[in-house]
Design a protein around this motif. Structure first.
Motif, short mmCIF file in Angstrom:
data_model
loop_
_atom_site.label_atom_id
_atom_site.label_comp_id
_atom_site.label_asym_id
_atom_site.label_seq_id
_atom_site.Cartn_x
_atom_site.Cartn_y
_atom_site.Cartn_z
N ASN A 171 20.01 1.38 -4.69
CA ASN A 171 19.21 0.01 -4.78
C ASN A 171 18.84 -0.46 -3.46
OD1 ASN A 171 19.20 -0.78 -7.35
ND2 ASN A 171 21.12 -0.42 -7.33
N ILE A 172 18.10 -0.86 -2.52
CA ILE A 172 18.00 -1.38 -0.97
C ILE A 172 17.93 -2.63 -0.77
CG2 ILE A 172 16.66 -1.78 0.68
CD1 ILE A 172 15.79 0.43 0.31
N ALA A 173 19.22 -2.59 -0.22
CA ALA A 173 20.53 -3.64 0.35
C ALA A 173 20.17 -4.69 1.70
CB ALA A 173 21.45 -3.14 0.63
N GLY A 174 19.39 -3.52 2.47
CA GLY A 174 19.15 -3.65 3.66
C GLY A 174 17.68 -2.94 4.65
N SER A 175 16.53 -4.11 5.28
CA SER A 175 15.10 -2.85 5.02
C SER A 175 14.62 -2.50 6.93
CB SER A 175 13.86 -3.14 4.33
OG SER A 175 14.14 -3.88 4.72
#
Length: 141
Positions: free
Chosen positions: A52-56
């Protein structure tokens, strides 16, 4: 400090965003393809251990939005507990999520702490000359 502390949450989120932005700068600095260093047809992100994306970082939003699918597919195929230090995965299969076409390539690496995967780093780039019979194409026979 409890996890709900807004200052800790803001610092952690800013740290993840800064790391992903740093990841974004590398392909732009090193790519030989103008589609990567001029457009830039790149996306970067950091996810939790489940993908799951936490930072981009900066980049094309649809690319960043596809990274979690690619990491989740890698976990599905490879298993959540089979990662070793130095593992690196690459995928360009649009049939199973994570990329929109074969010329989009995701490279993902598990982040391990004491042998346990705690996060993933991932980048996606559009390689315009991969997989085709002629340079710049994506049509193969």
């Amino acid at each position: 400090m409890p996890a709900e502390d807004p200052i800790t949450l803001a610092v952690n989120q800013s740290g993840l965003a800064a790391a992903a932005d740093e990841m974004f700068s590398m392909p732009r600095k090193t790519a030989m393809s103008p589609i990567i260093h001029e457009v830039p047809d790149v996306g970067t992100g950091i996810s939790d251990e489940a993908g799951n994306i936490a930072g981009s970082g900066a980049g094309i939003p649809s690319f960043v939005g596809a990274l979690d699918n690619a990491v989740k597919r890698i976990i599905e195929i490879h298993g959540p507990d089979n990662n070793r230090d130095g593992d690196l995965f690459a995928t360009s299969d649009p049939s199973h999520g994570g990329v929109t076409r074969p010329s989009d390539v995701v490279v993902a690496q598990p982040v391990l702490f004491e042998g346990t995967c705690i996060a993933w780093t991932a980048s996606i780039v559009h390689w315009s000359n991969i997989g085709g019979m002629t340079p710049g194409s994506s049509i193969s026979r």
